[in-house]
Design a protein around this motif. Structure first.
Motif, PDB file in Angstrom:
ATOM      1  N   PHE A 187       0.837  -1.196   0.000  1.00 16.33           N
ATOM      2  CA  PHE A 187       0.000   0.000   0.000  1.00 16.33           C
ATOM      3  C   PHE A 187       0.876   1.252   0.000  1.00 16.33           C
ATOM      4  CE2 PHE A 187      -2.880  -3.273   1.424  1.00 16.33           C
ATOM      5  CZ  PHE A 187      -3.993  -3.000   0.637  1.00 16.33           C
ATOM      6  N   TYR A 188       2.050   1.117   0.573  1.00 17.13           N
ATOM      7  CA  TYR A 188       3.059   2.189   0.524  1.00 17.13           C
ATOM      8  C   TYR A 188       3.478   2.409  -0.934  1.00 17.13           C
ATOM      9  CZ  TYR A 188       7.809   4.140   1.361  1.00 17.13           C
ATOM     10  OH  TYR A 188       8.954   4.882   1.355  1.00 17.13           O
ATOM     11  N   GLY A 214      -5.300   4.106  -1.480  1.00 14.21           N
ATOM     12  CA  GLY A 214      -4.903   3.114  -0.475  1.00 14.21           C
ATOM     13  C   GLY A 214      -6.101   2.660   0.338  1.00 14.21           C
ATOM     14  N   ALA A 215      -6.931   3.624   0.767  1.00 12.07           N
ATOM     15  CA  ALA A 215      -8.073   3.285   1.608  1.00 12.07           C
ATOM     16  C   ALA A 215      -9.083   2.447   0.825  1.00 12.07           C
ATOM     17  CB  ALA A 215      -8.725   4.557   2.142  1.00 12.07           C
ATOM     18  N   LEU A 216      -9.332   2.813  -0.417  1.00 15.11           N
ATOM     19  CA  LEU A 216     -10.308   2.054  -1.216  1.00 15.11           C
ATOM     20  C   LEU A 216      -9.836   0.623  -1.423  1.00 15.11           C
ATOM     21  CD1 LEU A 216     -11.561   4.559  -3.953  1.00 15.11           C
ATOM     22  CD2 LEU A 216     -12.794   3.666  -1.962  1.00 15.11           C
ATOM     23  N   LEU A 261     -11.414  -2.747   0.209  1.00 16.00           N
ATOM     24  CA  LEU A 261     -11.855  -3.827  -0.678  1.00 16.00           C
ATOM     25  C   LEU A 261     -11.173  -5.149  -0.301  1.00 16.00           C
ATOM     26  CD1 LEU A 261     -13.658  -4.032  -3.280  1.00 16.00           C
ATOM     27  CD2 LEU A 261     -11.510  -4.045  -4.560  1.00 16.00           C
ATOM     28  N   THR A 262      -9.873  -5.074  -0.042  1.00 10.88           N
ATOM     29  CA  THR A 262      -9.126  -6.279   0.351  1.00 10.88           C
ATOM     30  C   THR A 262      -9.744  -6.899   1.599  1.00 10.88           C
ATOM     31  OG1 THR A 262      -7.115  -5.237  -0.474  1.00 10.88           O
ATOM     32  CG2 THR A 262      -6.823  -7.141   0.953  1.00 10.88           C
ATOM     33  N   GLY A 304      -4.625   3.421   4.010  1.00 13.81           N
ATOM     34  CA  GLY A 304      -4.553   4.816   3.574  1.00 13.81           C
ATOM     35  C   GLY A 304      -3.326   5.506   4.154  1.00 13.81           C
ATOM     36  N   LEU A 305      -3.027   5.228   5.408  1.00 14.98           N
ATOM     37  CA  LEU A 305      -1.849   5.837   6.031  1.00 14.98           C
ATOM     38  C   LEU A 305      -0.568   5.331   5.371  1.00 14.98           C
ATOM     39  CD1 LEU A 305      -2.641   5.948   9.869  1.00 14.98           C
ATOM     40  CD2 LEU A 305      -2.748   7.796   8.200  1.00 14.98           C
TER      41      LEU A 305
END
Ligand SMILES: Nc1ncnc2c1ncn2[C@@H]1O[C@H](COP(=O)(O)OP(=O)(O)OP(=O)(O)O)[C@@H](O)[C@H]1O
Ligand SMILES: [Mg+2]
Lengths: 242, 282
Positions: free
Chosen positions: B34-35, B64-66, B70-71, B190-191
């Motif tokens: 995600f990074y 990232g959040a989406l 979803l994951t 997201g972070l």
């Protein structure tokens, strides 16, 4: 105290439930009428907590019907059951230890959307429980057992329930605190909230209740007006230590 | 100063990972991806769409959040109640899949992410710092502060903390635990994406950049104690500063080793983390 008549507020019919392979409820029948204080007694492992958990939706009933206020609630999510008007004050109090008293109370009102009324209720509850009012910013985990019990009851009240389920409210409390707790429960009922209570302390509970049920291995084996159960030989021998 | 730049982003990575672990008991091996996703999202915004840096970071957070949400919804929710090993294996699968997807989309060549800042360093008394790095530091600090506000000052954050402390009782209060899990995973991812978007322009973007980032995130979580938010923040800053000092005083080749030496020492002497307390998530 006499039991009010009329149609039941809560009915359980032939309810079965299990934890995996372990059966907890095996054909349970039980009814609570509006305004009543009903107590459920039984030995350890009889299924008392499981009964309350089935009502509040934590334990899914595999068979049978649970009807609240004319509506089938078996199979609903805990959130929906709470919204329908049933609050559950769980065994062992279960306050959130690292939330403050205020935050715990706010969690009790989690499903409510009437923000202003929630704020009013928070103030009212604090007036009613001065012990909590003095500790609103304190972490709940630092409260004494009795204070935690008050908080657990106050938290359940924050949902404005019509029916309150209490699971062993006297567990682990000093005798004077037990008396206070039972006084509060009697008071809640006097103000019009129906109560279904599970209690190990059968004597105290039956003295306060209108009716009682006796549970063994997942089903009801005896029921009747509380005074009759107090006088019943089987109950005296098995649950009243005499 | 550069230690704080690194440290702030490490803290973001660590907060995300520690929340996911603390709340869901899932060891998220895909965290580094995600990074990477965040870095490429920033690249797309800055190079492709010609957006600003703040837009790039926000875009990365949204992506990232989406994808994180979803994951969780598709892969982890059906596995609720399964052992930690099962979810760990699934997340290793996600890690591999995401990294290969990135390779496929962006190619293996490292990309330099353009940014709108002048390269002249700003001289503030005794320290000189590139404007980009200053901006990265400020945004990281802002995002950390926003995370704290979310967790400590909102109804959602309160429900997250309650769920962490006692999920069953939280359910009894009407909290939908499954939804809290999805939101937490989305938030943590997201972070991580934000961290990638922030550090991407400082370094380079390439498909395996997340591997080292994931290692850093795990180090931070170990330093701070599992599920400990202030611990992750301080742990991140500490790791960033220690790396910078190690690179400066020993050798820049040892930058990444410094962190691991610290981890080993911490694990030997304070196995539950430097900042272990009773309270976690919060
Ligand atoms: N989480 C669980 N997993 C497996 N079995 C359980 C679980 N909880 C309860 N049981 C089993 O279900 C049965 C009923 O338990 P329950 O907790 O309802 O009894 P109880 O009457 O409340 O007992 P106590 O007086 O000890 O609180 C018991 O046989 C118990 O071992
Ligand atoms: Mg019980």
């Amino acid at each position: 105290m006499s039991a009010p008549d009329g149609p039941a507020l809560l009915t359980l019919e032939d309810v079965h439930a299990a934890y995996g392979p372990v059966a907890a409820l095996a054909g349970l029948d039980l009814a609570v009428r509006p305004g009543e204080l009903v107590c459920l007694i039984g030995a350890n492992g009889a299924g008392k907590s499981s009964t309350l958990r089935a009502i509040s939706g934590l334990l899914r009933a595999g068979r049978g019907r649970i009807v609240f206020d004319g509506r089938e609630i078996g199979g609903l999510e805990p959130a929906e059951i709470l919204r329908a008007g049933i609050a559950h004050c769980p065994e062992g109090r279960r306050v959130f230890p690292h939330l403050t008293v205020d935050e715990n109370l706010a969690m009790g009102a989690y499903v409510r959307r009437d923000r202003r009324a929630v704020t009013d209720d928070l103030e009212r509850v604090c007036e009613h429980f001065p012990i909590l009012a003095e500790r609103r910013r304190q972490m709940a985990g630092t409260l004494s057992g009795g204070e935690q019990q008050m908080l657990a009851i106050a938290r359940a009240l924050m949902a404005r329930p019509r029916l309150m389920l209490f699971d062993e409210p006297s567990l682990g409390l000093a005798p004077t605190v037990v008396e206070t707790t039972f006084g509060i429960i009697a008071d809640i009922r006097r103000r019009g909230t129906t109560v279904l209570m599970v209690e190990q302390n059968a004597y105290l509970a039956l003295r306060m209740a209108d009716r009682g049920y006796v549970m063994e291995t997942g089903r009801i084996v005896l029921e009747g007006p509380a005074a009759e159960l107090l006088a019943n030989d089987h109950v005296r021998r098995a649950y009243l230590g005499g | 100063m550069n230690g704080l730049v690194l440290g702030g982003t490490y803290a973001l990575l660590g907060i995300g990972l520690t929340l996911i672990f603390g709340l869901m008991n899932v060891v998220n091996f895909a965290h580094g991806e995600f990074y990477t996703l965040g870095a490429y999202a920033a690249f797309a915004t800055l190079a492709g769409l010609g957006g600003g840096f703040v837009a790039a970071v926000l875009g990365a957070i949204v992506c990232g959040a989406l994808l994180g949400g979803l994951t969780e919804r598709v892969l982890l929710r059906p596995l609720r109640g399964e052992s930690i090993d099962t979810t760990m294996l699934v997340m290793i699968g996600v890690w591999i899949a995401m990294q290969n997807a990135e390779l496929l989309v962006w190619g293996g060549v490292a990309k330099s992410i353009p940014h709108p800042f002048p390269t002249e360093p700003l001289v503030l008394g005794p320290v000189a710092i590139a404007p980009l790095r200053l901006f990265v530091m400020a945004l990281a600090a802002g995002l950390i502060a926003a995370s704290y506000l979310l967790i400590h000052r909102t109804k959602l954050g309160r429900a997250m903390r309650a769920t962490f402390q006692d999920a069953e009782t939280a359910a009894l209060m009407g909290v939908k635990i499954a939804r809290i899990h999805t939101v937490t995973f989305a938030f943590g991812s997201g972070l991580a994406a934000a961290a990638g978007a922030l550090l991407g322009p400082v370094f380079l973007a390439y498909p395996s950049m997340g591997d080292l980032a994931a290692l850093k995130a795990f180090s931070v979580v170990i330093l701070g104690g599992l599920g400990n938010l202030p611990g992750a923040t301080l742990g991140g800053l500490l790791l960033g500063i220690a790396e910078e000092l190690g690179a400066g005083y020993v050798s820049s080749g040892y930058r990444d080793a410094v962190g691991f030496v610290i981890i080993i020492v911490v694990l030997l002497f304070r196995p539950s983390g430097l900042f272990a307390r009773q309270e976690r998530i919060g």
